[in-house]
Design a protein around this motif. Structure first.
Motif, mmCIF file in Angstrom:
data_model
loop_
_atom_site.group_PDB
_atom_site.id
_atom_site.type_symbol
_atom_site.label_atom_id
_atom_site.label_comp_id
_atom_site.label_asym_id
_atom_site.label_seq_id
_atom_site.Cartn_x
_atom_site.Cartn_y
_atom_site.Cartn_z
ATOM 1 N N ARG A 109 0.844 -1.198 0.000
ATOM 2 C CA ARG A 109 0.000 0.000 0.000
ATOM 3 C C ARG A 109 0.874 1.240 0.000
ATOM 4 O O ARG A 109 1.788 1.357 0.812
ATOM 5 C CB ARG A 109 -0.927 -0.001 1.231
ATOM 6 N N LEU A 110 0.572 2.144 -0.907
ATOM 7 C CA LEU A 110 1.407 3.345 -1.073
ATOM 8 C C LEU A 110 0.522 4.586 -1.060
ATOM 9 O O LEU A 110 -0.572 4.587 -1.625
ATOM 10 C CB LEU A 110 2.153 3.235 -2.410
ATOM 11 N N VAL A 111 0.995 5.620 -0.385
ATOM 12 C CA VAL A 111 0.318 6.925 -0.491
ATOM 13 C C VAL A 111 1.334 7.959 -0.972
ATOM 14 O O VAL A 111 2.462 8.012 -0.483
ATOM 15 C CB VAL A 111 -0.397 7.338 0.828
ATOM 16 N N ASP A 112 0.930 8.725 -1.977
ATOM 17 C CA ASP A 112 1.807 9.728 -2.589
ATOM 18 C C ASP A 112 1.413 11.112 -2.063
ATOM 19 O O ASP A 112 0.326 11.609 -2.355
ATOM 20 C CB ASP A 112 1.661 9.657 -4.113
ATOM 21 N N PHE A 113 2.302 11.711 -1.284
ATOM 22 C CA PHE A 113 2.050 13.044 -0.727
ATOM 23 C C PHE A 113 2.281 14.091 -1.825
ATOM 24 O O PHE A 113 3.352 14.123 -2.438
ATOM 25 C CB PHE A 113 3.020 13.340 0.431
ATOM 26 N N ASP A 171 2.747 0.712 3.415
ATOM 27 C CA ASP A 171 4.112 0.210 3.254
ATOM 28 C C ASP A 171 5.062 1.300 2.775
ATOM 29 O O ASP A 171 6.246 1.278 3.090
ATOM 30 C CB ASP A 171 4.122 -0.943 2.230
ATOM 31 N N VAL A 172 4.538 2.225 1.977
ATOM 32 C CA VAL A 172 5.381 3.270 1.376
ATOM 33 C C VAL A 172 4.646 4.610 1.377
ATOM 34 O O VAL A 172 3.453 4.669 1.056
ATOM 35 C CB VAL A 172 5.728 2.937 -0.109
ATOM 36 N N VAL A 173 5.370 5.673 1.742
ATOM 37 C CA VAL A 173 4.878 7.037 1.514
ATOM 38 C C VAL A 173 5.880 7.706 0.577
ATOM 39 O O VAL A 173 7.060 7.831 0.923
ATOM 40 C CB VAL A 173 4.760 7.850 2.825
ATOM 41 N N THR A 174 5.437 8.086 -0.624
ATOM 42 C CA THR A 174 6.323 8.800 -1.538
ATOM 43 C C THR A 174 6.098 10.304 -1.398
ATOM 44 O O THR A 174 4.967 10.765 -1.205
ATOM 45 C CB THR A 174 6.080 8.366 -3.001
ATOM 46 N N GLN A 175 7.196 11.048 -1.455
ATOM 47 C CA GLN A 175 7.144 12.515 -1.373
ATOM 48 C C GLN A 175 8.073 13.028 -2.466
ATOM 49 O O GLN A 175 9.222 13.343 -2.212
ATOM 50 C CB GLN A 175 7.609 12.977 0.009
ATOM 51 N N LEU A 176 7.548 13.046 -3.681
ATOM 52 C CA LEU A 176 8.374 13.316 -4.861
ATOM 53 C C LEU A 176 8.082 14.723 -5.358
ATOM 54 O O LEU A 176 7.085 14.970 -6.010
ATOM 55 C CB LEU A 176 8.061 12.265 -5.938
ATOM 56 N N GLY A 177 8.946 15.648 -4.960
ATOM 57 C CA GLY A 177 8.671 17.041 -5.287
ATOM 58 C C GLY A 177 7.596 17.598 -4.382
ATOM 59 O O GLY A 177 6.745 18.380 -4.807
ATOM 60 N N PHE A 178 7.613 17.192 -3.126
ATOM 61 C CA PHE A 178 6.594 17.645 -2.180
ATOM 62 C C PHE A 178 7.182 18.423 -0.994
ATOM 63 O O PHE A 178 6.750 19.536 -0.698
ATOM 64 C CB PHE A 178 5.786 16.453 -1.659
ATOM 65 N N LEU A 196 2.697 4.816 8.227
ATOM 66 C CA LEU A 196 3.468 3.628 7.845
ATOM 67 C C LEU A 196 3.376 2.508 8.874
ATOM 68 O O LEU A 196 3.253 2.747 10.080
ATOM 69 C CB LEU A 196 4.943 4.010 7.646
ATOM 70 N N LYS A 197 3.464 1.273 8.346
ATOM 71 C CA LYS A 197 3.636 0.112 9.212
ATOM 72 C C LYS A 197 5.049 0.178 9.798
ATOM 73 O O LYS A 197 5.928 0.815 9.204
ATOM 74 C CB LYS A 197 3.541 -1.170 8.380
ATOM 75 N N PRO A 198 5.311 -0.519 10.914
ATOM 76 C CA PRO A 198 6.710 -0.591 11.381
ATOM 77 C C PRO A 198 7.588 -1.145 10.256
ATOM 78 O O PRO A 198 7.208 -2.096 9.580
ATOM 79 C CB PRO A 198 6.628 -1.588 12.550
ATOM 80 N N GLY A 199 8.722 -0.525 10.001
ATOM 81 C CA GLY A 199 9.604 -0.956 8.907
ATOM 82 C C GLY A 199 9.225 -0.366 7.563
ATOM 83 O O GLY A 199 9.919 -0.586 6.573
#
Ligand SMILES: [Zn+2]
Length: 272
Positions: A109-113, A171-178, A196-199
């Protein structure tokens, strides 16, 4: 809103890294905006701030980017021309965002900020169960058309992350140009940590204040976008902020550590 009434809404911004409102050195002034360097910790940032609602209404990032690009085109036509000419030689930017992210995580599961117009999400949803959060209403509209309305949450990223998403599930939070845009980057990093989950991992891309190009080009450096970019990170200041927010930065591949790059890439893990 005219410049005068906007001016009255500006207030001194504490250092986003160490919180100091004390000594700071002027780095660059453009119009009413000043970039300063904190004497206490070395963080470089815009030294005054505007409220979120004013930012959303009057400083839409996409519009600011277009305005700034037009300004550069007028002031530096040769550089813009050369940059156009060399662009086809560079790896496809959005493809690079995905390949860099997948260097650290390949599914989940990924969320893009700050997902903007969902250029990254369009690619990421092939591998991840991915959603995005975006402040700019214009970008939200485009993003929803591209990936589906249910995958895009609208509003200030930190607020949406805290109020509308379940903690400890991603599992992942992306912050690409944020993160260079966020007036409270520590709150955004803590919100990412909470989701995020632990790890779990956060993957960040922002302008590299340590780049040689910034030294060479001075005030004309492409990373200076005011007031859209309000934080100017070096690998050191970004690592320090990540640690303050409960992350451990991961070792960076050599290709990501080259001072020739205008982009700063960094991934960090939430302690298990
Ligand atoms: Zn500081």
């Amino acid at each position: 809103m005219n410049a005068a009434s906007e001016h009255t809404q500006l207030k001194v911004r504490p250092c986003p890294l160490c919180g100091s409102s004390g000594d700071r050195k002027l780095v660059l002034r453009r119009g009413q905006w000043e970039i300063v360097k904190c004497a206490a910790c070395g963080m470089v940032f815009i030294g005054s701030e505007i409220p979120y609602d004013v930012q959303a209404r009057d400083h839409d990032w996409e519009q600011e980017w277009r305005k700034d690009t037009a300004r550069r085109k007028t002031e530096q036509p040769v550089m813009v021309f050369l940059s156009r000419c060399t662009r086809p030689l560079l790896p496809h930017t959005h493809g690079r965002l995905l390949s860099q992210t997948m260097h650290y995580a390949r599914s989940g599961r990924l969320v893009d900020f700050g997902c903007s117009d969902a250029s990254f999400l369009v690619r990421a949803i092939k591998y991840f169960q991915a959603i995005g959060i975006e402040l700019s209403p214009r970008s939200v509209e485009i993003a929803r058309r591209r990936v589906g309305a249910e995958k895009i949450l609208e509003g200030p990223v930190t607020e949406v992350a805290e109020r509308r998403l379940p903690p400890g599930q991603f599992d992942v939070v992306t912050q690409l140009g944020f993160i260079e845009h966020d007036w409270n980057p520590q709150a955004a990093l803590r919100a990412a940590h909470c989701l995020l989950k632990p790890g779990g991992l956060t993957v960040i891309k922002c302008p590299n204040y340590s780049s040689w190009n910034r030294h060479i080009r001075g005030e004309k450096w492409c990373g200076y976008r005011l007031p859209a970019h309000c934080n100017y990170f070096t690998p050191e200041t970004l690592s320090k902020m990540l640690r303050q927010c409960g992350f451990e930065p991961l070792p960076r591949p050599l290709a990501d550590r080259l001072p020739t790059s205008d982009s700063l890439w960094m991934a960090a893990r939430k302690s298990a």
